[in-house]
Design an enzyme around this catalytic site. Structure first.
Site, mmCIF file in Angstrom:
data_model
loop_
_atom_site.group_PDB
_atom_site.id
_atom_site.type_symbol
_atom_site.label_atom_id
_atom_site.label_comp_id
_atom_site.label_asym_id
_atom_site.label_seq_id
_atom_site.Cartn_x
_atom_site.Cartn_y
_atom_site.Cartn_z
ATOM 1 N N LYS A 116 0.838 -1.203 0.000
ATOM 2 C CA LYS A 116 0.000 0.000 0.000
ATOM 3 C C LYS A 116 0.874 1.254 0.000
ATOM 4 O O LYS A 116 0.539 2.256 -0.633
ATOM 5 C CB LYS A 116 -0.908 0.015 1.239
ATOM 6 C CG LYS A 116 -2.096 -0.937 1.170
ATOM 7 C CD LYS A 116 -3.004 -0.724 2.394
ATOM 8 C CE LYS A 116 -3.773 -1.979 2.761
ATOM 9 N NZ LYS A 116 -5.118 -2.078 2.274
ATOM 10 N N GLU A 200 -2.571 7.160 8.055
ATOM 11 C CA GLU A 200 -3.505 7.973 7.276
ATOM 12 C C GLU A 200 -4.392 8.753 8.220
ATOM 13 O O GLU A 200 -4.746 8.265 9.296
ATOM 14 C CB GLU A 200 -4.418 7.072 6.416
ATOM 15 C CG GLU A 200 -3.817 6.695 5.093
ATOM 16 C CD GLU A 200 -4.737 5.782 4.285
ATOM 17 O OE1 GLU A 200 -5.920 5.598 4.655
ATOM 18 O OE2 GLU A 200 -4.245 5.244 3.277
ATOM 19 N N HIS A 235 -14.723 -2.840 8.888
ATOM 20 C CA HIS A 235 -13.994 -2.333 7.717
ATOM 21 C C HIS A 235 -14.030 -3.296 6.538
ATOM 22 O O HIS A 235 -13.196 -3.217 5.642
ATOM 23 C CB HIS A 235 -12.535 -1.991 8.055
ATOM 24 C CG HIS A 235 -12.406 -0.825 9.001
ATOM 25 N ND1 HIS A 235 -12.958 0.403 8.733
ATOM 26 C CD2 HIS A 235 -11.792 -0.712 10.195
ATOM 27 C CE1 HIS A 235 -12.684 1.221 9.734
ATOM 28 N NE2 HIS A 235 -11.990 0.568 10.634
ATOM 29 N N ARG A 291 -7.058 -7.581 -9.484
ATOM 30 C CA ARG A 291 -7.785 -8.837 -9.701
ATOM 31 C C ARG A 291 -9.260 -8.518 -9.879
ATOM 32 O O ARG A 291 -9.666 -7.357 -9.785
ATOM 33 C CB ARG A 291 -7.635 -9.725 -8.466
ATOM 34 C CG ARG A 291 -8.044 -8.965 -7.204
ATOM 35 C CD ARG A 291 -8.210 -9.851 -6.008
ATOM 36 N NE ARG A 291 -8.222 -9.102 -4.759
ATOM 37 C CZ ARG A 291 -9.284 -8.503 -4.247
ATOM 38 N NH1 ARG A 291 -10.441 -8.540 -4.881
ATOM 39 N NH2 ARG A 291 -9.219 -7.832 -3.110
HETATM 40 P P1 ADP Z 1 -7.945 -3.673 3.491
HETATM 41 O O1 ADP Z 1 -7.106 -3.738 2.251
HETATM 42 O O2 ADP Z 1 -7.275 -4.256 4.702
HETATM 43 O O3 ADP Z 1 -9.346 -4.146 3.301
HETATM 44 P P2 ADP Z 1 -8.427 -0.862 2.970
HETATM 45 O O4 ADP Z 1 -7.285 0.059 2.892
HETATM 46 O O5 ADP Z 1 -9.025 -1.333 1.683
HETATM 47 O O6 ADP Z 1 -8.025 -2.126 3.874
HETATM 48 O O7 ADP Z 1 -9.564 -0.222 3.852
HETATM 49 C C1 ADP Z 1 -10.715 -0.931 4.210
HETATM 50 C C2 ADP Z 1 -11.779 0.021 4.704
HETATM 51 O O8 ADP Z 1 -11.337 0.748 5.838
HETATM 52 C C3 ADP Z 1 -12.195 1.086 3.723
HETATM 53 O O9 ADP Z 1 -13.157 0.627 2.810
HETATM 54 C C4 ADP Z 1 -12.766 2.154 4.638
HETATM 55 O O10 ADP Z 1 -14.057 1.858 5.055
HETATM 56 C C5 ADP Z 1 -11.855 2.070 5.835
HETATM 57 N N1 ADP Z 1 -10.766 3.043 5.714
HETATM 58 C C6 ADP Z 1 -9.601 2.874 5.071
HETATM 59 N N2 ADP Z 1 -8.843 3.997 5.134
HETATM 60 C C7 ADP Z 1 -9.560 4.889 5.837
HETATM 61 C C8 ADP Z 1 -9.309 6.247 6.265
HETATM 62 N N3 ADP Z 1 -8.183 6.877 5.991
HETATM 63 N N4 ADP Z 1 -10.273 6.865 6.980
HETATM 64 C C9 ADP Z 1 -11.431 6.229 7.307
HETATM 65 N N5 ADP Z 1 -11.700 4.975 6.950
HETATM 66 C C10 ADP Z 1 -10.794 4.294 6.218
#
Ligand code: ADP
Length: 672
Positions: A116, A200, A235, A291
């Site tokens: 990431k 973040e 999440h 993917r």
């Molecule tokens: P993973 O790859 O582990 O699933 P992601 O980076 O795709 O993690 O994030 C999953 C979810 O977490 C997102 O869809 C969102 O709901 C929440 N999320 C991610 N980053 C943030 C952020 N900076 N602020 C608030 N919620 C976030």
């Protein structure tokens, strides 16, 4: 175009890929673990090859075993699905090395998005907007704490190698940072073998909006619009839709262009998803999934395209036939993910056997992608998703109506699922209004989970009717086996005593006793329910499906039985009842011999009584944890615990005699 395709996956996605491949005339090759020998994907494919034992590392993640099957089967192409090895660049290279086509992006594109942090650095260069934060190389606690101050609180710590929400921690204030960091690093290192994290800014009420991109090997990249995946628990997505509510054409074009830029920056080929987090009018790049996504069917519904078909065509070197302007949106689509999980226990995955499974069939505008069949075991080895149900309509309310109706036609018995939760979620005013943020489920959880818990009278009636019908079937067998099938002692209509007889069926519903008095009528039973008496009749099928007429109304449900434990499925809801003091007589498994047995193998987590205890009907005697589910062994009647044979922590087999119970002197009026 190649002529054979190996699907390096299982479950619904393997089935879904096989369907398209077969339609295209390809020879389909499934792979399976020992746990999946009888699985649906194995049945659907033209041929199937064993990989190894049940654990994923020994089967679906076992690259050597897969490569051996690719060679032995002569598979010309390999589709990885999602999960498992779908984003493993080494596997993609090894497949090519074995002379097969990997249906996915070039290994370098996978690697570029694999971290990431590195992906964010790359996207920053490509001019794609990022969530304010830190994604640098320095990983010492001091630097990270300092960067955290600069980002500001609340903030989110994410594992760089992350996925599936693992290694992710929200931190409210500086004092909690060090501990949260240690936790995230521990989890990241355990899950991905890589402790690196990024920081973040934690957006307060964001939406998850992602863009489907598609690229061919001839330099064409388009996007296929967006999906809104904001409805998440822990999440992780549970409901997805396309298009995103409230999206205007200008913003769609802007996000689409950013996604295409992201894909082009890494020389992307095939289907990919660029995930953004959006707040107000701003949107930021989160990550790119290299993917096919679980939620791709909503995009297929609104574009009319088969994404797997285009993955295969692109892999075979075909040119994408459209420019961006050729693609358009048709209506609205919403998908729900049906999971074996317990919303009441923080959505913990559930396991067990699918004793009963009913999925919607043949409804207009409704698609079901499932990888399971009735009788399958849901084990902790793999992802607990059972099926996806997708509805398409002319507009959002129409799609939601169809989906909600489809869920009414769905029922699962034997395994706890999120089905009722999904219904309540779709009924939530904020979901109906559209545009809910990612925190909705967290905020509304208590209400959503409390809803629908009271036992409706229809469910009680079905439970009673199922018990009566089951007993009747047993008696019919006994009568047929006895020398005198017409003996009045085998009748179950109650007429043999020549007076009006009745029988009390007793159930415990969350520790409260409910009695249904039954009287026999020539063609039906008369059931005394809390609100009055009704005529009831019905037909009980072997899988527990009960077609009933209760009080003049047709009701279709199911009653799944495990020992004393009954689960009534009525519409999408499941109600658990415990049968107390079963019909006197010959019921085989009903504790008539005075012992209470374990309904399934498991561990004793609680012993609530001592030998000699006098208890009321329905009292908790023992709790058994079996495959992450709790089973309460209750007193089948008022009586005395004569013997307690096991202790807390003991592991027991199915059928083990746990307690000896003496029923107090019979007070029940009437007999069957
Ligand atoms: P993973 O790859 O582990 O699933 P992601 O980076 O795709 O993690 O994030 C999953 C979810 O977490 C997102 O869809 C969102 O709901 C929440 N999320 C991610 N980053 C943030 C952020 N900076 N602020 C608030 N919620 C976030």
């Amino acid at each position: 175009m190649f002529t054979s395709l190996l699907i390096a996956n299982r479950g619904e996605i393997a089935c879904r890929i096989i369907r398209t491949a077969r339609r295209m005339g390809l020879r389909t090759i499934a792979v399976y673990s020992d746990a999946d020998r009888e699985a649906l994907h194995v049945e659907l494919a033209d041929e199937a090859w064993r990989l190894g034992p049940a654990p994923a590392v020994e089967s679906y993640l076992n690259q050597n075993a897969l490569l051996a099957v690719i060679k032995a089967s002569g598979a010309e192409a390999v589709h990885p699905g999602y999960g498992f090895l779908a984003e493993n660049a080494d596997f993609a290279e090894a497949v090519a090395g074995a002379g097969s086509v990997f249906v996915g992006p070039p290994p370098d594109a996978v690697r570029a998005m694999g971290s990431k942090a590195a992906a964010k650095a790359l996207m920053h260069k490509a001019g794609v907007p990022l969530v304010p934060g830190y994604h640098g190389d320095a990983q010492d606690t001091e630097t990270l704490a300092r960067e955290a101050e600069a980002v500001g609180y609340p903030l989110l710590i994410k594992a760089s190698a992350g996925g599936g929400g693992k290694g992710m921690r929200a931190v409210e204030r500086p004092a909690d940072f060090a501990e949260a960091l240690a936790g995230a690093q521990r989890e990241a290192s355990a899950s991905f073998g890589d402790a690196r994290v990024l920081l973040e800014k934690y957006l307060q009420r964001p939406r998850h909006i992602e863009v489907q991109v598609f690229a061919d090997t001839h330099g064409n990249t388009v996007h296929m619009f967006e999906r809104d995946c904001s409805l998440q628990r822990r999440h992780q997505k549970v409901v997805e839709e396309a298009p995103a509510p409230g999206m205007d054409p200008a913003r769609r074009a802007e996000m689409g262009a950013a996604a295409v830029a992201a894909a082009e920056a890494i020389g992307y080929v095939g289907a990919g998803t660029v995930e953004f987090i959006a707040e107000g009018n701003a949107f930021y790049f989160m990550e790119m999934n290299t993917r096919l996504q679980v939620e791709h069917p909503v995009t297929e519904a609104v574009t009319g395209l088969d994404l797997v078909e285009w993955q295969l065509r692109v892999a075979a070197g075909e040119v994408l036939p459209w420019r961006q302007d050729d693609l358009s949106l048709d209506g609205h689509a919403v998908e729900v993910r049906l999971y074996a999980e317990d919303p009441g226990r923080d959505f913990l995955p559930a396991t067990g056997r699918l004793d009963h499974l009913r999925l919607p069939d043949g409804l207009p505008g409704v698609r079901v992608d499932s990888g399971v069949q009735a009788g399958d075991a849901v084990t902790p080895n793999y992802d607990p998703m059972l099926a996806k149900i997708i509805a398409h309509g002319a507009n959002r309310p129409a799609a939601l109506r169809r989906l909600r109706h489809a869920l009414e036609q769905t029922g699962v018995g034997g395994v706890t699922t999120n089905l009722a939760f999904l219904c309540d979620l779709l009924d939530h005013p904020e979901v109906r209004a559209g545009g809910a943020d990612t925190g909705l489920i967290g905020r509304a959880r208590a209400d959503l989970i409390a809803a629908g818990e009271a036992l409706p009278e229809g469910a009680l009636a079905l439970a009673a009717l199922a018990e009566l019908e089951r007993r009747r079937a047993e008696v019919a067998v006994e009568a047929a086996e006895s020398g005198d099938p017409h003996s009045p002692w085998h009748t179950t209509t109650g007429w043999r005593l020549n007076v009006e007889t009745h029988l009390d069926l007793r159930f415990a519903v969350r520790e409260v006793e409910q009695v249904v008095r039954v009287r026999y009528r020539p063609e039906a039973y008369l059931l005394d329910l809390p609100s009055g008496s009704v005529d009831a009749r019905g037909h009980l099928a072997d899988d527990g499906t009960l077609d009933a007429e209760i009080g003049g109304r047709r009701l279709r449900g199911a009653v799944v039985r495990r020992g004393h434990d009954l689960t009534v499925l009525l519409g999408p809801r499941a109600y658990r009842l415990i049968r107390l003091q079963p019909l006197a007589g010959a019921e085989s498994d009903a504790g008539v011999d005075g012992t209470l047995t374990a309904p399934m193998p498991g561990k004793i987590t609680k012993v609530a009584v001592e030998a000699g205890a006098e208890v009321d009907a329905g009292a908790t005697l023992m709790v058994l944890e079996a495959m992450k589910m709790e089973h309460t062994i209750v007193a089948p009647a008022q009586g005395r615990v004569a013997e307690v044979r096991y202790r807390m922590g003991d592991q027991v087999e199915e059928g083990t005699e746990l307690l000896v119970f003496e029923v107090a002197a019979e007070k029940e009026a009437g007999a069957a």
